[in-house]
Design a protein around this motif. Structure first.
Motif, short mmCIF file in Angstrom:
data_model
loop_
_atom_site.label_atom_id
_atom_site.label_comp_id
_atom_site.label_asym_id
_atom_site.label_seq_id
_atom_site.Cartn_x
_atom_site.Cartn_y
_atom_site.Cartn_z
N ALA A 304 14.95 27.10 -2.63
CA ALA A 304 14.31 28.32 -2.86
C ALA A 304 14.74 28.81 -4.10
CB ALA A 304 14.87 29.39 -1.65
N LEU A 305 15.89 28.54 -4.53
CA LEU A 305 16.20 28.95 -5.99
C LEU A 305 15.36 28.06 -6.97
CD1 LEU A 305 17.92 30.11 -8.12
CD2 LEU A 305 19.67 28.08 -7.88
N SER A 306 15.10 26.93 -6.82
CA SER A 306 14.51 26.09 -7.82
C SER A 306 12.98 26.51 -7.78
CB SER A 306 14.53 24.53 -7.38
OG SER A 306 13.90 23.93 -8.38
N ARG A 307 12.43 26.74 -6.41
CA ARG A 307 11.03 27.37 -6.63
C ARG A 307 10.95 28.65 -7.18
NH1 ARG A 307 7.30 25.25 -2.50
NH2 ARG A 307 7.87 22.84 -2.05
N HIS A 308 11.85 29.29 -7.12
CA HIS A 308 11.94 30.63 -7.91
C HIS A 308 11.95 30.70 -9.41
CE1 HIS A 308 12.58 34.91 -8.55
NE2 HIS A 308 13.66 34.60 -9.38
N LEU A 309 12.70 29.75 -9.99
CA LEU A 309 13.06 29.51 -11.39
C LEU A 309 11.81 29.00 -11.75
CD1 LEU A 309 16.56 28.22 -11.65
CD2 LEU A 309 15.99 30.64 -12.02
N PHE A 310 11.08 28.04 -11.09
CA PHE A 310 10.00 27.19 -11.53
C PHE A 310 8.58 27.87 -11.12
CE2 PHE A 310 13.30 24.42 -12.55
CZ PHE A 310 12.95 23.33 -13.21
N GLN A 311 8.50 29.44 -10.72
CA GLN A 311 7.30 29.66 -10.34
C GLN A 311 6.39 29.95 -11.75
OE1 GLN A 311 8.21 34.62 -10.22
NE2 GLN A 311 8.79 33.37 -8.66
N ARG A 315 6.54 26.80 -17.33
CA ARG A 315 7.07 26.59 -18.60
C ARG A 315 8.09 27.44 -18.72
NH1 ARG A 315 2.29 29.01 -19.52
NH2 ARG A 315 2.14 30.49 -21.21
N PHE A 316 8.37 28.73 -18.24
CA PHE A 316 9.43 29.71 -18.47
C PHE A 316 10.69 29.26 -17.49
CE2 PHE A 316 5.57 32.27 -20.11
CZ PHE A 316 5.93 31.96 -21.55
N TYR A 317 10.75 28.51 -17.01
CA TYR A 317 11.95 28.21 -15.71
C TYR A 317 13.08 28.04 -16.84
CZ TYR A 317 12.16 23.17 -17.55
OH TYR A 317 12.42 22.25 -18.09
N LYS A 318 12.96 27.60 -18.13
CA LYS A 318 14.25 27.54 -19.05
C LYS A 318 15.00 28.76 -19.13
CE LYS A 318 11.12 25.47 -21.25
NZ LYS A 318 9.70 25.12 -20.96
N THR A 319 14.21 29.94 -19.01
CA THR A 319 14.81 31.21 -19.06
C THR A 319 15.93 31.34 -17.93
OG1 THR A 319 12.95 32.01 -20.27
CG2 THR A 319 14.49 33.43 -19.25
N GLY A 320 15.34 31.22 -16.69
CA GLY A 320 16.26 31.18 -15.63
C GLY A 320 17.32 30.23 -15.66
N VAL A 321 17.21 29.05 -16.02
CA VAL A 321 18.29 28.01 -16.35
C VAL A 321 19.09 28.71 -17.18
CG1 VAL A 321 18.72 25.74 -17.13
CG2 VAL A 321 16.88 26.22 -15.76
N VAL A 322 19.19 28.98 -18.35
CA VAL A 322 19.95 29.44 -19.25
C VAL A 322 20.70 30.77 -18.74
CG1 VAL A 322 20.43 30.46 -21.84
CG2 VAL A 322 18.80 28.54 -21.20
N VAL A 337 17.11 30.02 -28.05
CA VAL A 337 16.37 29.72 -29.21
C VAL A 337 14.82 30.29 -28.86
CG1 VAL A 337 17.89 27.89 -29.82
CG2 VAL A 337 16.04 27.53 -28.61
N GLY A 338 14.33 30.85 -29.95
CA GLY A 338 12.94 31.12 -29.88
C GLY A 338 12.84 32.68 -29.26
N GLY A 339 14.11 33.01 -28.72
CA GLY A 339 13.94 34.56 -28.17
C GLY A 339 13.39 34.52 -26.59
N LEU A 340 13.60 33.26 -26.16
CA LEU A 340 12.82 33.25 -24.78
C LEU A 340 13.74 33.80 -23.82
CD1 LEU A 340 10.36 31.37 -24.06
CD2 LEU A 340 11.67 29.51 -23.32
N GLN A 341 14.67 34.34 -24.00
CA GLN A 341 15.32 35.26 -22.84
C GLN A 341 14.35 36.34 -22.57
OE1 GLN A 341 16.69 35.05 -26.07
NE2 GLN A 341 16.82 36.99 -26.90
N SER A 342 13.52 36.77 -23.23
CA SER A 342 12.43 37.91 -22.83
C SER A 342 11.40 37.34 -21.82
CB SER A 342 11.96 38.35 -24.14
OG SER A 342 11.28 37.47 -24.69
N ALA A 343 11.37 36.05 -21.56
CA ALA A 343 10.05 35.25 -20.87
C ALA A 343 10.18 35.83 -19.27
CB ALA A 343 10.19 34.01 -21.05
N ARG A 344 11.21 36.53 -18.73
CA ARG A 344 11.21 36.62 -17.28
C ARG A 344 11.46 38.00 -17.04
NH1 ARG A 344 8.26 32.82 -14.38
NH2 ARG A 344 9.08 31.12 -14.16
#
Length: 383
Positions: A304-311, A315-322, A337-344
């Motif tokens: 359930a967590l993985s499917r949430h992060l990878f919804q 490609r923005f799953y990296k934000t949830g991982v970090v 890097v790249g300011g991707l913390q704003s992607a979710r």
């Protein structure tokens, strides 16, 4: 004690965090499966950069996270999609990451395999694509790491049909010093890879992929498949030549694919094993004893967590991982890097926190709660 979390309807709900983490400790090396975690990079939060700047990486924190994964017996898949290749980390940064991570692996006895791509090119001729691959392959081999031949955006642009893929991959496999892992990344992870292997018809593309492997089985350690299609992966692994491994990259269906069936199983090379590292390692050690039920009991609840992060957009799953690495105390900040913390969105973060906390993934649940409250306060959510 409860924490107010935003929901997906614009309101707030009360959540009671758990007080005890899941009890897992480093253990013996795995015996039944080869398992890699694709690892994220930690940004330098003090660097004066913009999203368009070359990545500023906190090398100490980045390598410390790799030591954390190695301590639990996991291999590290380096400079891959999870490390924001092509989404904040350019080739110069990736090359430095590969050299540093490979040296650290040698120092501590960890296993590392590194991504080889063509991201020094935006586009180019087939000859230029081949040269870019060769340059990156040389860097990985000189570092003493195993190579992972990644899908190439530039090749997807330059190729006119399946024969171009057969030629490029055949050339690379013939010159590779050691067996490599071939990586098929689907367009849900990178839309620029639509039609890879020369066709948008997945059956036809699979046929070309298998033709590449069949022509050079001694140079292919295994394949990593990231198509989020369990049935297709099972069919593909049953058609592989003897001795060629299938490393699942399916972050939606990994428990059943790793567990396998009476005709085989998948090894693993997964981005979700970045936040799940210790729990995933514990599950694989249970599987090593032959206890498939115990393995599934540990790993199934993580889906359930993985499917949430990878919804989608996946490609923005990296934000949830970090984000989860920050909550877990593996880094001191939530900057990418790249300011991707704003992607979710904030509701997305809140649900990720709730799911990860429920699994006991945070070594210090109180720290995770305090950091979650800090993020909420930044968004104007009062507790």
């Amino acid at each position: 004690m409860t924490i107010k979390l935003p929901d997906f309807q614009g309101g707030l709900r009360a959540y009671e965090p758990r007080t005890d983490p899941l009890a897992v400790t480093p253990g013996a090396p795995f015996t039944s499966r080869t398992v890699f975690s694709a690892a994220h990079v930690v940004a330098d939060p003090y660097a004066d950069v913009t999203p368009d700047s070359p990545a500023a990486v906190d090398w100490d924190a980045t390598l410390a996270f790799r030591r954390h994964l190695w301590s639990h017996g996991l291999g590290v898949a380096e400079a891959m999609d999870t490390a924001q290749r092509g989404m904040g980390l350019d080739w110069a940064g990736a090359a430095e990451l590969i050299r540093r991570s490979a040296a650290e692996a040698k120092a501590v006895g960890g296993r590392v395999a590194c991504g080889v791509g063509t991201d020094q090119l935006a586009s180019g001729t087939l000859a230029e694509v081949r040269a870019a691959y060769e340059e990156q392959l040389a860097v990985v081999e000189e570092a003493g790491a195993q190579a992972i031949l990644m899908a190439s955006r530039a090749l997807a642009k330059a190729a006119s049909g399946p024969e171009d893929y057969l030629e490029i991959y055949g050339h690379l496999l013939r010159q590779a010093a050691e067996p490599v892992i071939l990586h098929w990344l689907g367009p849900m992870f990178d839309p620029a890879l639509e039609g890879y292997w020369g066709s948008s018809d997945l059956d036809a593309a699979t046929g070309i992929f298998l033709e590449v492997i069949a022509a050079h089985p001694d140079k292919v350690d295994g394949i990593k498949v990231s198509l989020l299609d369990a049935r297709r992966e099972i069919d593909l692994r049953r058609r592989l030549p003897q001795g060629v491994r299938c490393y699942t990259g399916d972050d939606f269906n990994y428990p059943e694919l790793i567990a396998g069936d009476d005709q085989g199983f998948s090894h693993a090379l997964l981005g979700i094993f970045d936040p799940l590292g210790p729990l995933a390692a514990e599950a694989v050690r249970v599987l090593d004893t032959g206890d498939v039920t115990g393995f599934r009991e540990l790993l199934d609840p993580t889906v359930a967590l993985s499917r949430h992060l990878f919804q989608a957009p996946t490609r923005f799953y990296k934000t949830g991982v970090v984000f989860l690495a920050w909550l877990a105390g593996h880094q001191s900040h939530f900057t990418m890097v790249g300011g991707l913390q704003s992607a979710r969105s904030l509701p997305h973060f809140a649900r990720a926190y709730e799911l990860a906390d429920g699994l006991g993934l945070f070594p210090d649940p109180k720290l995770a709660e305090e950091r979650m409250k800090t993020l909420l306060a930044m968004y104007g959510v009062a507790q």
